[in-house]
Design an enzyme around this catalytic site. Structure first.
Site, PDB file in Angstrom:
ATOM      1  N   TYR A   1      15.209  -5.071  14.295  1.00  0.00           N
ATOM      2  CA  TYR A   1      14.845  -4.869  13.395  1.00  0.00           C
ATOM      3  C   TYR A   1      16.116  -5.405  12.238  1.00  0.00           C
ATOM      4  O   TYR A   1      16.089  -6.273  11.242  1.00  0.00           O
ATOM      5  CB  TYR A   1      14.941  -3.012  12.892  1.00  0.00           C
ATOM      6  CG  TYR A   1      14.728  -3.464  11.386  1.00  0.00           C
ATOM      7  CD1 TYR A   1      13.466  -2.842  10.491  1.00  0.00           C
ATOM      8  CD2 TYR A   1      15.944  -2.742  10.464  1.00  0.00           C
ATOM      9  CE1 TYR A   1      13.240  -2.782   9.952  1.00  0.00           C
ATOM     10  CE2 TYR A   1      15.743  -2.286   8.962  1.00  0.00           C
ATOM     11  CZ  TYR A   1      14.318  -2.305   8.708  1.00  0.00           C
ATOM     12  OH  TYR A   1      14.296  -2.208   7.221  1.00  0.00           O
TER      13      TYR A   1
ATOM     14  N   SER B   1       0.725  -1.137   0.184  1.00  0.00           N
ATOM     15  CA  SER B   1      -0.184  -0.183   0.297  1.00  0.00           C
ATOM     16  C   SER B   1       1.012   0.904  -0.090  1.00  0.00           C
ATOM     17  O   SER B   1       0.695   2.008  -0.231  1.00  0.00           O
ATOM     18  CB  SER B   1      -1.118   0.063   1.313  1.00  0.00           C
ATOM     19  OG  SER B   1       0.058  -0.308   2.024  1.00  0.00           O
TER      20      SER B   1
HETATM   21  P1  NAP Z   1       6.404   2.034   4.386  1.00  0.00           P
HETATM   22  O1  NAP Z   1       6.436   2.954   4.302  1.00  0.00           O
HETATM   23  O2  NAP Z   1       6.408   1.755   6.178  1.00  0.00           O
HETATM   24  O3  NAP Z   1       5.043   0.454   4.069  1.00  0.00           O
HETATM   25  C1  NAP Z   1       5.014  -0.548   5.210  1.00  0.00           C
HETATM   26  C2  NAP Z   1       4.683  -1.114   4.713  1.00  0.00           C
HETATM   27  O4  NAP Z   1       4.091  -3.086   4.700  1.00  0.00           O
HETATM   28  C3  NAP Z   1       2.615  -0.470   4.202  1.00  0.00           C
HETATM   29  O5  NAP Z   1       2.469  -1.493   3.433  1.00  0.00           O
HETATM   30  C4  NAP Z   1       2.104  -1.504   5.669  1.00  0.00           C
HETATM   31  O6  NAP Z   1       0.900  -1.721   5.175  1.00  0.00           O
HETATM   32  C5  NAP Z   1       2.547  -2.735   5.038  1.00  0.00           C
HETATM   33  N1  NAP Z   1       2.722  -3.242   6.568  1.00  0.00           N
HETATM   34  C6  NAP Z   1       3.498  -2.940   7.890  1.00  0.00           C
HETATM   35  N2  NAP Z   1       3.538  -3.992   8.611  1.00  0.00           N
HETATM   36  C7  NAP Z   1       2.674  -4.851   8.336  1.00  0.00           C
HETATM   37  C8  NAP Z   1       2.058  -6.261   9.091  1.00  0.00           C
HETATM   38  N3  NAP Z   1       2.121  -6.588   9.923  1.00  0.00           N
HETATM   39  N4  NAP Z   1       0.761  -6.899   7.813  1.00  0.00           N
HETATM   40  C9  NAP Z   1       0.831  -6.857   6.586  1.00  0.00           C
HETATM   41  N5  NAP Z   1       1.282  -5.502   5.794  1.00  0.00           N
HETATM   42  C10 NAP Z   1       1.726  -4.749   6.857  1.00  0.00           C
HETATM   43  O7  NAP Z   1       7.936   0.826   4.132  1.00  0.00           O
HETATM   44  P2  NAP Z   1       9.430   1.280   3.866  1.00  0.00           P
HETATM   45  O8  NAP Z   1      10.029   2.068   3.590  1.00  0.00           O
HETATM   46  O9  NAP Z   1       8.311   1.181   1.820  1.00  0.00           O
HETATM   47  O10 NAP Z   1      10.258  -0.857   3.855  1.00  0.00           O
HETATM   48  C11 NAP Z   1       9.184  -1.699   2.472  1.00  0.00           C
HETATM   49  C12 NAP Z   1      10.794  -2.644   2.965  1.00  0.00           C
HETATM   50  O11 NAP Z   1      11.565  -2.740   3.158  1.00  0.00           O
HETATM   51  C13 NAP Z   1      10.020  -3.145   4.610  1.00  0.00           C
HETATM   52  O12 NAP Z   1      10.678  -4.983   4.557  1.00  0.00           O
HETATM   53  C14 NAP Z   1      11.501  -2.341   4.892  1.00  0.00           C
HETATM   54  O13 NAP Z   1      12.187  -3.002   6.277  1.00  0.00           O
HETATM   55  C15 NAP Z   1      12.228  -2.722   3.843  1.00  0.00           C
HETATM   56  N6  NAP Z   1      13.578  -1.679   3.720  1.00  0.00           N
HETATM   57  C16 NAP Z   1      13.465  -0.279   3.983  1.00  0.00           C
HETATM   58  C17 NAP Z   1      14.020   0.537   3.315  1.00  0.00           C
HETATM   59  C18 NAP Z   1      14.043   2.246   3.622  1.00  0.00           C
HETATM   60  O14 NAP Z   1      14.955   2.913   4.001  1.00  0.00           O
HETATM   61  N7  NAP Z   1      12.686   2.278   3.748  1.00  0.00           N
HETATM   62  C19 NAP Z   1      15.544   0.344   3.936  1.00  0.00           C
HETATM   63  C20 NAP Z   1      16.095  -1.430   3.821  1.00  0.00           C
HETATM   64  C21 NAP Z   1      15.213  -2.680   3.800  1.00  0.00           C
HETATM   65  P3  NAP Z   1      -0.051  -0.045   6.058  1.00  0.00           P
HETATM   66  O15 NAP Z   1       0.218   0.677   4.508  1.00  0.00           O
HETATM   67  O16 NAP Z   1      -1.628  -0.456   5.816  1.00  0.00           O
HETATM   68  O17 NAP Z   1       0.032   0.272   6.890  1.00  0.00           O
END
Ligand code: NAP
Length: 251
Positions: A159, A18
């Protein structure tokens, strides 16, 4: 025998589709003609927006509200919507959360919730998807880990442990499923601009930037492009790997 994936139906599950990286992955795969089944947990408005954007791209996008750490909910989702209903080509385990704090003060609850969502959630989806992919004798599983799962990061023991766990999980399952033409890989993004990172203070952001040789923060499209490649025919001989998408950043 190698299957020609160009002729197979294109269906992808993306967890956490999402917002942020997950949304970019949904749209990237939709542009390539995939039907998208994506999950989210709270933001109905955002999920609807993604469905609408996918529709505009000329393919089907369906959202499912479920907590990836809830095994029963995951099993029901597969039973009701996937099993015996679609050819599942791609699974992207992207849903993830942070609950940061130094080890001396980290609550058991914050430790457990991050492990449950990031690591157990990934396990839950892999277990259900692999039952289907084994029968199909084809599948691509792509797990989103993090640079900090490779290097560690102060204030993120929960994490980092969850993301390092995803790397071990990826490598073990890659070995178990290789004989069925299923590849299992991980992508380790560096610092990507999303809601997860937008609240970090300016000093922390500047500090990261100073350590990134390519001198920019990553975009969600940078990560989505790597996912699309791992899902593609061209990446058919790649399995058990961790692909870093981090501009050269090593903490
Ligand atoms: P984000 O913007 O916070 O989005 C998180 C997504 O996961 C949202 O769609 C959220 O749904 C969903 N979610 C959270 N908890 C959930 C649950 N219990 N069950 C089902 N869905 C759930 O995160 P992002 O930054 O795009 O990160 C995405 C992935 O990349 C994560 O695994 C993160 O650890 C990894 N990552 C991110 C970064 C970074 O710099 N951003 C770096 C390295 C790795 P809702 O919208 O309904 O809340």
């Amino acid at each position: 025998m190698k299957k020609d994936s160009a002729n197979l139906p294109k269906v992808a599950i993306v967890t956490g589709g999402s917002r942020g990286i997950g949304k970019a992955i949904c749209l990237k795969l939709a542009r390539q003609g995939y039907t998208i089944y994506f999950t989210y947990v709270s933001r109905d408005d955002k999920a609807r927006e993604v469905c609408d954007e996918i529709k505009k791209l000329g393919t089907k996008g369906m959202s499912f509200k479920l907590d990836v750490s809830d095994k029963e909910a995951v099993t029901s989702f597969f039973k009701e919507h996937i099993k015996n209903k679609v050819f599942l080509s791609v699974l992207v385990n992207n849903a993830g959360i942070t609950r940061d704090g130094i080890i001396l003060r980290m609550s058991n609850e914050d430790w457990q919730r991050v492990i449950d969502v990031n690591l157990t959630g990934t396990f839950n989806f892999i277990q259900e998807a692999s039952k289907i992919m084994v029968r199909q004798r084809y599948g691509r599983i792509i797990n989103i880990t993090s640079v900090v799962g490779l290097c560690g990061n102060p204030g993120q023991a929960n994490y980092c442990a969850s993301k390092a766990g995803i790397i071990g999980l990826t490598k073990a399952v890659a070995l178990e499923l290789a004989s069925r033409q299923i590849t299992v890989n991980a992508i380790a993004p560096g610092f990507i601009i999303t809601e997860m990172t937008k609240d970090l203070d300016e000093t922390t952001k500047k500090n990261y930037l100073s350590k990134i040789p390519l001198k920019r923060l990553g975009t969600t499209e940078d990560v989505a492009s790597a996912v699309a490649w791992l899902a593609s025919e061209e990446a058919g001989y790649v399995t058990g790997q961790v692909i870093s998408v981090n501009g050269g950043l090593y903490l």
